[in-house]
Design a protein around this motif. Structure first.
Motif, PDB file in Angstrom:
ATOM      1  N   LYS A 101      34.945  26.258 -26.315  1.00  0.00           N
ATOM      2  CA  LYS A 101      34.365  25.315 -26.940  1.00  0.00           C
ATOM      3  C   LYS A 101      32.948  25.420 -27.189  1.00  0.00           C
ATOM      4  O   LYS A 101      32.493  25.635 -28.276  1.00  0.00           O
ATOM      5  N   ALA A 102      32.059  25.889 -26.303  1.00  0.00           N
ATOM      6  CA  ALA A 102      30.762  26.368 -26.451  1.00  0.00           C
ATOM      7  C   ALA A 102      30.625  27.600 -27.139  1.00  0.00           C
ATOM      8  O   ALA A 102      29.832  27.576 -27.764  1.00  0.00           O
ATOM      9  N   ALA A 103      31.523  28.665 -26.797  1.00  0.00           N
ATOM     10  CA  ALA A 103      31.286  29.749 -27.592  1.00  0.00           C
ATOM     11  C   ALA A 103      31.753  29.661 -29.012  1.00  0.00           C
ATOM     12  O   ALA A 103      31.107  30.464 -29.766  1.00  0.00           O
ATOM     13  N   LYS A 104      32.584  28.554 -29.244  1.00  0.00           N
ATOM     14  CA  LYS A 104      32.787  28.538 -30.914  1.00  0.00           C
ATOM     15  C   LYS A 104      31.548  27.857 -31.389  1.00  0.00           C
ATOM     16  O   LYS A 104      31.329  28.088 -32.649  1.00  0.00           O
ATOM     17  N   VAL A 105      30.963  27.100 -30.695  1.00  0.00           N
ATOM     18  CA  VAL A 105      29.600  26.622 -31.280  1.00  0.00           C
ATOM     19  C   VAL A 105      28.446  27.763 -31.428  1.00  0.00           C
ATOM     20  O   VAL A 105      27.883  27.685 -32.462  1.00  0.00           O
ATOM     21  N   ARG A 106      28.338  28.470 -30.465  1.00  0.00           N
ATOM     22  CA  ARG A 106      27.268  29.566 -30.463  1.00  0.00           C
ATOM     23  C   ARG A 106      27.696  30.608 -31.473  1.00  0.00           C
ATOM     24  O   ARG A 106      26.744  31.202 -31.952  1.00  0.00           O
TER      25      ARG A 106
ATOM     26  N   GLY B  29      40.037  25.632 -14.975  1.00  0.00           N
ATOM     27  CA  GLY B  29      40.462  25.091 -16.447  1.00  0.00           C
ATOM     28  C   GLY B  29      39.496  24.643 -17.209  1.00  0.00           C
ATOM     29  O   GLY B  29      39.274  24.837 -18.498  1.00  0.00           O
ATOM     30  N   GLU B  30      38.706  23.511 -16.668  1.00  0.00           N
ATOM     31  CA  GLU B  30      37.976  22.930 -17.563  1.00  0.00           C
ATOM     32  C   GLU B  30      36.713  23.879 -17.928  1.00  0.00           C
ATOM     33  O   GLU B  30      36.261  23.830 -18.882  1.00  0.00           O
ATOM     34  N   SER B  31      36.240  24.534 -17.037  1.00  0.00           N
ATOM     35  CA  SER B  31      34.889  25.486 -17.317  1.00  0.00           C
ATOM     36  C   SER B  31      35.497  26.289 -18.195  1.00  0.00           C
ATOM     37  O   SER B  31      34.672  27.045 -19.170  1.00  0.00           O
ATOM     38  N   SER B  32      36.519  26.791 -18.240  1.00  0.00           N
ATOM     39  CA  SER B  32      37.053  28.114 -19.362  1.00  0.00           C
ATOM     40  C   SER B  32      37.211  27.289 -20.481  1.00  0.00           C
ATOM     41  O   SER B  32      36.823  27.971 -21.441  1.00  0.00           O
ATOM     42  N   LEU B  33      37.859  26.173 -20.437  1.00  0.00           N
ATOM     43  CA  LEU B  33      37.904  25.265 -21.815  1.00  0.00           C
ATOM     44  C   LEU B  33      36.527  24.990 -22.369  1.00  0.00           C
ATOM     45  O   LEU B  33      36.333  25.191 -23.609  1.00  0.00           O
TER      46      LEU B  33
ATOM     47  N   PRO C 277      35.775  34.452 -10.252  1.00  0.00           N
ATOM     48  CA  PRO C 277      35.106  34.925  -8.947  1.00  0.00           C
ATOM     49  C   PRO C 277      33.678  35.298  -9.507  1.00  0.00           C
ATOM     50  O   PRO C 277      32.741  35.361  -8.441  1.00  0.00           O
ATOM     51  N   VAL C 278      33.558  36.021 -10.623  1.00  0.00           N
ATOM     52  CA  VAL C 278      32.147  36.748 -10.697  1.00  0.00           C
ATOM     53  C   VAL C 278      31.366  35.585 -11.437  1.00  0.00           C
ATOM     54  O   VAL C 278      29.865  35.901 -11.347  1.00  0.00           O
ATOM     55  N   VAL C 279      31.806  34.407 -11.665  1.00  0.00           N
ATOM     56  CA  VAL C 279      30.821  33.383 -12.276  1.00  0.00           C
ATOM     57  C   VAL C 279      29.793  32.585 -11.214  1.00  0.00           C
ATOM     58  O   VAL C 279      30.399  32.341 -10.156  1.00  0.00           O
ATOM     59  N   GLU C 280      28.424  33.026 -11.289  1.00  0.00           N
ATOM     60  CA  GLU C 280      27.615  31.901 -10.388  1.00  0.00           C
ATOM     61  C   GLU C 280      27.147  30.971 -11.184  1.00  0.00           C
ATOM     62  O   GLU C 280      26.869  29.908 -10.167  1.00  0.00           O
ATOM     63  N   THR C 281      26.655  30.817 -12.360  1.00  0.00           N
ATOM     64  CA  THR C 281      26.369  29.573 -12.909  1.00  0.00           C
ATOM     65  C   THR C 281      27.143  29.399 -14.381  1.00  0.00           C
ATOM     66  O   THR C 281      27.785  30.519 -15.021  1.00  0.00           O
ATOM     67  N   GLY C 282      27.488  28.183 -14.749  1.00  0.00           N
ATOM     68  CA  GLY C 282      28.559  27.900 -15.804  1.00  0.00           C
ATOM     69  C   GLY C 282      28.014  28.668 -17.022  1.00  0.00           C
ATOM     70  O   GLY C 282      29.455  29.070 -17.679  1.00  0.00           O
TER      71      GLY C 282
ATOM     72  N   ASP D  60      21.950  25.196 -21.433  1.00  0.00           N
ATOM     73  CA  ASP D  60      21.764  23.903 -22.234  1.00  0.00           C
ATOM     74  C   ASP D  60      23.028  23.619 -23.154  1.00  0.00           C
ATOM     75  O   ASP D  60      23.525  22.514 -23.179  1.00  0.00           O
ATOM     76  N   LEU D  61      23.400  24.658 -23.689  1.00  0.00           N
ATOM     77  CA  LEU D  61      24.715  24.532 -24.764  1.00  0.00           C
ATOM     78  C   LEU D  61      25.927  24.131 -23.921  1.00  0.00           C
ATOM     79  O   LEU D  61      26.707  23.373 -24.200  1.00  0.00           O
ATOM     80  N   PHE D  62      26.335  24.948 -22.783  1.00  0.00           N
ATOM     81  CA  PHE D  62      27.269  24.634 -21.985  1.00  0.00           C
ATOM     82  C   PHE D  62      27.296  23.328 -21.563  1.00  0.00           C
ATOM     83  O   PHE D  62      28.366  22.680 -21.521  1.00  0.00           O
ATOM     84  N   GLY D  63      26.064  23.011 -21.022  1.00  0.00           N
ATOM     85  CA  GLY D  63      26.147  21.566 -20.665  1.00  0.00           C
ATOM     86  C   GLY D  63      26.331  20.585 -21.546  1.00  0.00           C
ATOM     87  O   GLY D  63      27.129  19.438 -21.331  1.00  0.00           O
ATOM     88  N   GLU D  64      25.708  20.845 -22.629  1.00  0.00           N
ATOM     89  CA  GLU D  64      26.062  19.888 -23.874  1.00  0.00           C
ATOM     90  C   GLU D  64      27.252  19.710 -24.301  1.00  0.00           C
ATOM     91  O   GLU D  64      27.780  18.438 -24.567  1.00  0.00           O
ATOM     92  N   VAL D  65      28.143  20.708 -24.647  1.00  0.00           N
ATOM     93  CA  VAL D  65      29.408  20.794 -24.723  1.00  0.00           C
ATOM     94  C   VAL D  65      30.267  20.098 -24.079  1.00  0.00           C
ATOM     95  O   VAL D  65      31.272  19.303 -24.322  1.00  0.00           O
TER      96      VAL D  65
END
Length: 166
Positions: free
Chosen positions: A26-31, A18-22, A56-61, A117-122
């Motif tokens: 948030k990051a996609a709205k910025v990008r 849930g957190e990684s999806s939200l 399940p397909v996600v290897e990196t955030g 970087d963006l995902f981590g910053e957001v």
């Protein structure tokens, strides 16, 4: 000297989907802000629901961002820039993600490191500005909080998150 336990946060102590999806929304709205002009709250809810399925397909955030955008393109043809989105299903993502990912990254002219970087910053900004909300988006597995409270050994929580919570 007592025992020492180092436990991973994601997938061991809690379900962080849930957190990684939200964070990804948030990051996609910025990008891609113009892409999200057409996304209302019900579509955003659908995106988050689908992220639980494709997780399940996600290897990196950062891949969460790509999946969020792909889901938007699947639902809104007018914003589509990817050749793979038309007719794509959730099952198709699950079965073909490793073939899809390089195609969409090329078609969207995206690079891995800036997305990381963006995902981590957001995510870090969310933690800094709303720690309670961020923690609430991470669901502890049943019994974990009590087990941690009653642990008789020294515990460390290990994570790959950009910011360390102390």
């Amino acid at each position: 000297m007592g025992d020492l336990y180092a436990l991973d946060f994601d997938g061991v102590l809690c379900d962080s989907c849930g957190e990684s999806s939200l964070s990804a929304v948030k990051a996609a709205k910025v990008r891609w802000p113009s892409l999200f002009e057409a996304v209302d709250s019900s579509l955003e809810g659908w995106i988050v629901d689908q992220m639980y399925i494709v997780r399940p397909v996600v290897e990196t955030g950062y891949e969460n961002l790509l999946l969020v955008r792909l889901l938007v393109e699947m639902k809104i043809p007018s914003v589509r820039k990817s050749s793979v989105a038309e007719g794509l299903t959730i099952e198709g993502i699950l079965e073909n993600w490793f073939q899809i990912k390089p195609v969409i990254m090329a078609e969207w002219d995206e690079k891995r490191d800036p997305l990381i970087d963006l995902f981590g910053e957001v995510r870090d900004e969310w933690i800094d500005n709303d720690l309670t909300g961020w923690i609430g988006a991470n669901r502890f597995y049943p019994g974990v909080p009590d087990a941690l409270k009653f642990a008789s050994s020294k515990l460390y929580i290990v994570t790959t998150k950009q910011v360390c919570l102390r």
